[in-house]
Enzyme design. Structure first.
Site, PDB file in Angstrom:
ATOM      1  N   PRO A   1       0.839  -1.199   0.000  1.00 40.05           N
ATOM      2  CA  PRO A   1       0.000   0.000   0.000  1.00 40.05           C
ATOM      3  C   PRO A   1       0.878   1.254   0.000  1.00 40.05           C
ATOM      4  O   PRO A   1       2.114   1.142   0.009  1.00 40.05           O
ATOM      5  CB  PRO A   1      -0.739  -0.114   1.331  1.00 40.05           C
ATOM      6  CG  PRO A   1       0.280  -0.748   2.243  1.00 40.05           C
ATOM      7  CD  PRO A   1       1.106  -1.691   1.367  1.00 40.05           C
TER       8      PRO A   1
ATOM      9  N   GLY B   1      -4.768   4.927   4.298  1.00 43.21           N
ATOM     10  CA  GLY B   1      -4.070   3.796   3.691  1.00 43.21           C
ATOM     11  C   GLY B   1      -5.058   2.845   3.068  1.00 43.21           C
ATOM     12  O   GLY B   1      -6.248   3.145   2.959  1.00 43.21           O
ATOM     13  N   ASN B   2      -4.585   1.714   2.651  1.00 43.79           N
ATOM     14  CA  ASN B   2      -5.483   0.698   2.107  1.00 43.79           C
ATOM     15  C   ASN B   2      -5.003  -0.674   2.556  1.00 43.79           C
ATOM     16  O   ASN B   2      -3.943  -0.797   3.171  1.00 43.79           O
ATOM     17  CB  ASN B   2      -5.569   0.815   0.585  1.00 43.79           C
ATOM     18  CG  ASN B   2      -4.215   0.677  -0.052  1.00 43.79           C
ATOM     19  OD1 ASN B   2      -3.601  -0.385   0.031  1.00 43.79           O
ATOM     20  ND2 ASN B   2      -3.713   1.725  -0.672  1.00 43.79           N
ATOM     21  N   ARG B   3      -5.778  -1.697   2.215  1.00 42.77           N
ATOM     22  CA  ARG B   3      -5.560  -2.998   2.844  1.00 42.77           C
ATOM     23  C   ARG B   3      -4.610  -3.917   2.083  1.00 42.77           C
ATOM     24  O   ARG B   3      -4.594  -5.111   2.331  1.00 42.77           O
ATOM     25  CB  ARG B   3      -6.916  -3.685   3.037  1.00 42.77           C
ATOM     26  CG  ARG B   3      -7.747  -3.044   4.136  1.00 42.77           C
ATOM     27  CD  ARG B   3      -9.145  -3.618   4.158  1.00 42.77           C
ATOM     28  NE  ARG B   3      -9.143  -5.064   4.101  1.00 42.77           N
ATOM     29  CZ  ARG B   3     -10.162  -5.803   3.683  1.00 42.77           C
ATOM     30  NH1 ARG B   3     -11.258  -5.209   3.264  1.00 42.77           N
ATOM     31  NH2 ARG B   3     -10.078  -7.117   3.673  1.00 42.77           N
TER      32      ARG B   3
ATOM     33  N   ALA C   1      -0.790  -1.006  -4.431  1.00 41.25           N
ATOM     34  CA  ALA C   1      -2.104  -0.376  -4.335  1.00 41.25           C
ATOM     35  C   ALA C   1      -1.853   1.057  -3.863  1.00 41.25           C
ATOM     36  O   ALA C   1      -1.864   1.344  -2.667  1.00 41.25           O
ATOM     37  CB  ALA C   1      -2.979  -1.140  -3.351  1.00 41.25           C
TER      38      ALA C   1
END
Ligand code: CTP
Length: 219
Positions: free
Chosen positions: A17, A29-31, A96
């Site tokens: 991320p 943020g992202n997973r 990502a």
């Protein structure tokens, strides 16, 4: 696939991320776990490539045989690190990347006051699109896409809009696939073809993706 079929190729992989700081204790943020990108980097190194892995904040050990691992936090830092690695033969954007970041980072912790808080966000640089039109563009540029519906429509749209050679779309909804999972299912699209890969362990998918790249762009 043979033992050293990527020998002499320079491959830059982004993974994980990005975290976009809001203040000293918070971020957007992202997973993404980084597992897919790390598996690609590991497979490419095992097959003889010179691999540079640009990693966002993840807790994964460095795969063996890499030429270099560069750790970054934000989209902006990831862009700097990736562009600094050009030229290369292949760029695989498995990270990502956060699409938006806070317009400014508060110097101190934001204290709670009102019932509502509005954060101003600005677009981050699109690293994949920039690499694809760069003067030192790699021969092959591969992007990833996370789609929940109309997978082919959106994946092909990204192929064209970002001017990349291949898009590997995560088939979400397949059991066992996804962010934290060790397994995944991908459909890879290029201008005049497509191939469904998996469901399979991310390590196996990494090799299958590299096979596809090699088949379409032999030395
Ligand atoms: N990417 C990038 N820089 C960004 C955003 C995305 O390099 N600022 C890359 C990712 O590494 C990935 C691909 O672009 O290879 C994903 O494209 P994107 O359009 O962000 O995909 P989605 O998140 O699926 O897009 P959307 O939210 O529009 O569906």
């Amino acid at each position: 696939m043979s033992a050293a079929d990527l020998s002499g190729r320079r491959i830059v992989v982004s993974a994980g991320p990005t975290f976009e700081d809001i203040d000293p204790v918070r971020f957007i943020g992202n997973r993404s776990s980084g597992k897919m990108g790390f598996a690609i980097a590991e497979a490419a190194a095992r097959r003889g490539a010179q691999v540079v892995l640009v990693a966002g904040p993840v807790s994964l050990p460095t795969p063996p045989g890499l030429q270099q691992r560069v750790d970054v936090r934000s989209a902006r830092q990831m862009r700097e690190a990736v562009i600094a690695q050009l030229p290369a033969d292949v760029y695989i954007g498995a990270a990502a990347v956060a699409d938006y970041a806070p317009a400014e980072v508060a110097p101190g912790k934001i204290k709670k006051k009102d019932e509502q808080l509005t954060l101003a966000l600005v677009r981050t640089p699109d690293i994949l699109a920039e690499v694809a039109v760069h003067a030192r563009r790699p021969t092959v540029v591969v992007g990833f896409a996370a789609e929940t519906h109309d997978v082919e429509f959106y994946a092909r749209g990204k192929l064209e809009k970002k001017k990349v050679d291949m898009i590997a779309a995560n088939r979400v909804g397949v059991s066992g696939s996804g962010f934290e999972s060790d397994d995944n299912a991908l459909t890879v699209y290029w201008l005049d073809g497509e191939r469904a890969l998996g469901p399979a362990p991310k390590t196996a998918l990494a090799d299958q993706l590299l096979d596809l790249i090699l088949a379409r762009w032999p030395a």
